[in-house]
Every structure is written in C-alpha cells, then in structure tokens.
Design a protein around this motif. Structure first.
Motif, PDB file in Angstrom:
ATOM      1  N   ASN A  35      19.634 -48.536  98.867  1.00 24.51           N
ATOM      2  CA  ASN A  35      19.105 -46.947  98.340  1.00 24.51           C
ATOM      3  C   ASN A  35      17.624 -46.661  98.362  1.00 24.51           C
ATOM      4  O   ASN A  35      17.063 -47.569  97.264  1.00 24.51           O
ATOM      5  CB  ASN A  35      19.894 -46.512  97.201  1.00 24.51           C
ATOM      6  N   LYS A  36      17.269 -45.681  98.632  1.00 22.00           N
ATOM      7  CA  LYS A  36      15.529 -45.668  98.503  1.00 22.00           C
ATOM      8  C   LYS A  36      15.322 -44.196  97.877  1.00 22.00           C
ATOM      9  O   LYS A  36      16.032 -43.240  98.756  1.00 22.00           O
ATOM     10  CB  LYS A  36      15.056 -46.005  99.834  1.00 22.00           C
ATOM     11  N   LYS A  37      14.553 -43.892  97.037  1.00 21.86           N
ATOM     12  CA  LYS A  37      13.954 -42.595  96.930  1.00 21.86           C
ATOM     13  C   LYS A  37      12.621 -42.260  97.671  1.00 21.86           C
ATOM     14  O   LYS A  37      11.896 -42.923  97.790  1.00 21.86           O
ATOM     15  CB  LYS A  37      13.876 -42.320  95.277  1.00 21.86           C
ATOM     16  N   PHE A  38      12.779 -40.821  98.089  1.00 24.53           N
ATOM     17  CA  PHE A  38      11.599 -40.324  98.783  1.00 24.53           C
ATOM     18  C   PHE A  38      11.011 -39.096  98.066  1.00 24.53           C
ATOM     19  O   PHE A  38      12.019 -38.441  97.611  1.00 24.53           O
ATOM     20  CB  PHE A  38      11.808 -40.249 100.490  1.00 24.53           C
ATOM     21  N   TYR A  39       9.600 -38.688  98.343  1.00 24.03           N
ATOM     22  CA  TYR A  39       9.383 -37.440  97.826  1.00 24.03           C
ATOM     23  C   TYR A  39       9.167 -36.873  98.790  1.00 24.03           C
ATOM     24  O   TYR A  39       8.650 -36.808  99.805  1.00 24.03           O
ATOM     25  CB  TYR A  39       7.977 -37.739  97.059  1.00 24.03           C
ATOM     26  N   TYR A  40      10.008 -35.588  98.924  1.00 19.36           N
ATOM     27  CA  TYR A  40      10.288 -34.987 100.317  1.00 19.36           C
ATOM     28  C   TYR A  40       9.399 -33.395  99.920  1.00 19.36           C
ATOM     29  O   TYR A  40       9.533 -32.563  99.193  1.00 19.36           O
ATOM     30  CB  TYR A  40      11.813 -34.172 100.428  1.00 19.36           C
ATOM     31  N   TRP A  46      12.536 -34.882  94.828  1.00 21.95           N
ATOM     32  CA  TRP A  46      12.816 -36.249  95.223  1.00 21.95           C
ATOM     33  C   TRP A  46      14.210 -36.272  96.004  1.00 21.95           C
ATOM     34  O   TRP A  46      15.108 -35.702  95.428  1.00 21.95           O
ATOM     35  CB  TRP A  46      12.786 -37.324  94.147  1.00 21.95           C
ATOM     36  N   ILE A  47      14.478 -37.084  97.059  1.00 17.71           N
ATOM     37  CA  ILE A  47      15.656 -37.407  97.438  1.00 17.71           C
ATOM     38  C   ILE A  47      15.970 -38.895  97.654  1.00 17.71           C
ATOM     39  O   ILE A  47      15.043 -39.642  97.661  1.00 17.71           O
ATOM     40  CB  ILE A  47      15.890 -36.683  98.938  1.00 17.71           C
ATOM     41  N   SER A  48      17.471 -39.134  97.421  1.00 22.81           N
ATOM     42  CA  SER A  48      17.846 -40.378  97.607  1.00 22.81           C
ATOM     43  C   SER A  48      18.381 -40.604  99.083  1.00 22.81           C
ATOM     44  O   SER A  48      19.518 -39.745  99.391  1.00 22.81           O
ATOM     45  CB  SER A  48      18.674 -40.717  96.524  1.00 22.81           C
ATOM     46  N   LEU A  49      18.127 -41.538  99.708  1.00 25.17           N
ATOM     47  CA  LEU A  49      18.750 -41.947 100.997  1.00 25.17           C
ATOM     48  C   LEU A  49      19.281 -43.540 100.958  1.00 25.17           C
ATOM     49  O   LEU A  49      18.806 -44.377 100.470  1.00 25.17           O
ATOM     50  CB  LEU A  49      17.901 -41.798 102.137  1.00 25.17           C
ATOM     51  N   SER A  50      20.568 -43.532 101.612  1.00 22.18           N
ATOM     52  CA  SER A  50      20.837 -44.805 102.025  1.00 22.18           C
ATOM     53  C   SER A  50      20.712 -45.099 103.323  1.00 22.18           C
ATOM     54  O   SER A  50      21.074 -44.681 104.203  1.00 22.18           O
ATOM     55  CB  SER A  50      22.694 -44.895 101.589  1.00 22.18           C
ATOM     56  N   LEU A  51      19.761 -46.187 103.487  1.00 22.32           N
ATOM     57  CA  LEU A  51      19.119 -46.560 104.651  1.00 22.32           C
ATOM     58  C   LEU A  51      19.013 -48.271 104.840  1.00 22.32           C
ATOM     59  O   LEU A  51      18.912 -48.798 103.909  1.00 22.32           O
ATOM     60  CB  LEU A  51      17.759 -45.819 105.176  1.00 22.32           C
ATOM     61  N   ILE A  82      22.509 -35.149 101.526  1.00 21.81           N
ATOM     62  CA  ILE A  82      21.216 -35.828 101.146  1.00 21.81           C
ATOM     63  C   ILE A  82      21.310 -35.367  99.697  1.00 21.81           C
ATOM     64  O   ILE A  82      21.372 -34.403  99.207  1.00 21.81           O
ATOM     65  CB  ILE A  82      20.106 -35.399 101.875  1.00 21.81           C
ATOM     66  N   LYS A  83      21.263 -36.612  98.947  1.00 16.67           N
ATOM     67  CA  LYS A  83      21.130 -36.384  97.387  1.00 16.67           C
ATOM     68  C   LYS A  83      19.912 -35.919  96.878  1.00 16.67           C
ATOM     69  O   LYS A  83      18.812 -36.528  97.101  1.00 16.67           O
ATOM     70  CB  LYS A  83      21.697 -37.635  96.629  1.00 16.67           C
ATOM     71  N   VAL A  84      19.662 -34.788  96.102  1.00 19.06           N
ATOM     72  CA  VAL A  84      18.436 -34.526  95.498  1.00 19.06           C
ATOM     73  C   VAL A  84      18.481 -35.134  94.079  1.00 19.06           C
ATOM     74  O   VAL A  84      19.474 -34.933  93.341  1.00 19.06           O
ATOM     75  CB  VAL A  84      18.485 -32.722  95.636  1.00 19.06           C
TER      76      VAL A  84
END
Length: 86
Positions: A35-40, A46-51, A82-84
């Motif tokens: 799981n990784k958080k990115f600033y969109y 911020w969103i959290s993606l499972s990648l 996509i989780k915010v």
C-alpha cells in the motif's frame, strides 16, 4: 482486500511446487504488493493505492494522473475504489 495491483491489474498466479522426485503440489505465486500513499495534485488530496513494484515503476514513468487514467480505462480499478486519505 484482494491481492490485485490497481495500476497493472496483476494477480497472484497458481503453479506447482516441484520436488526432487518431480512430485507436484499446488502453490501460489504472490505479487510484491504494498500500500502506497500518493499526493494527487489534480484533486488536491492524498490517495492510497494497492500496487506492485511494476505499478510503482509505471507511475514513476508516466506520472500518477496518466497511470490512473490508463488503469481506469483498462478496467483495473475505478474511481470509487481509490481511497482518499485525509
């Protein structure tokens, strides 16, 4: 949460353990999933993606917005999954 990359759509594979005597038993080949958080920037959140690692390389190469748009177009994820964060 299922073991599927939200960017590449990769899943766990099923194969065989093969012993020295060639006896075969089923096993799963799991992904390097995290799981990784990115600033969109486009949504200013911020969103959290499972990648997987390959998905992270795609984001580094194309950028977050282009990678997300491609993943949604190919059906690997949708905007609702996509989780915010925050």
């Amino acid at each position: 949460m299922s073991k599927i990359c939200q960017i590449t759509g990769k899943k766990a594979m099923i194969g065989n353990n093969v012993s020295h005597s060639k006896r075969r038993t089923k096993r799963t080949f799991d992904l390097n999933l995290f799981n990784k958080k990115f600033y969109y920037v486009e949504q200013d959140c911020w969103i959290s993606l499972s990648l997987c690692a390959a998905g992270l390389r795609i984001i580094n190469k194309k950028g977050l917005d282009a990678a997300l748009n491609d993943a949604v177009a190919k059906g690997y994820c949708d905007w609702k999954t996509i989780k915010v964060v925050g």
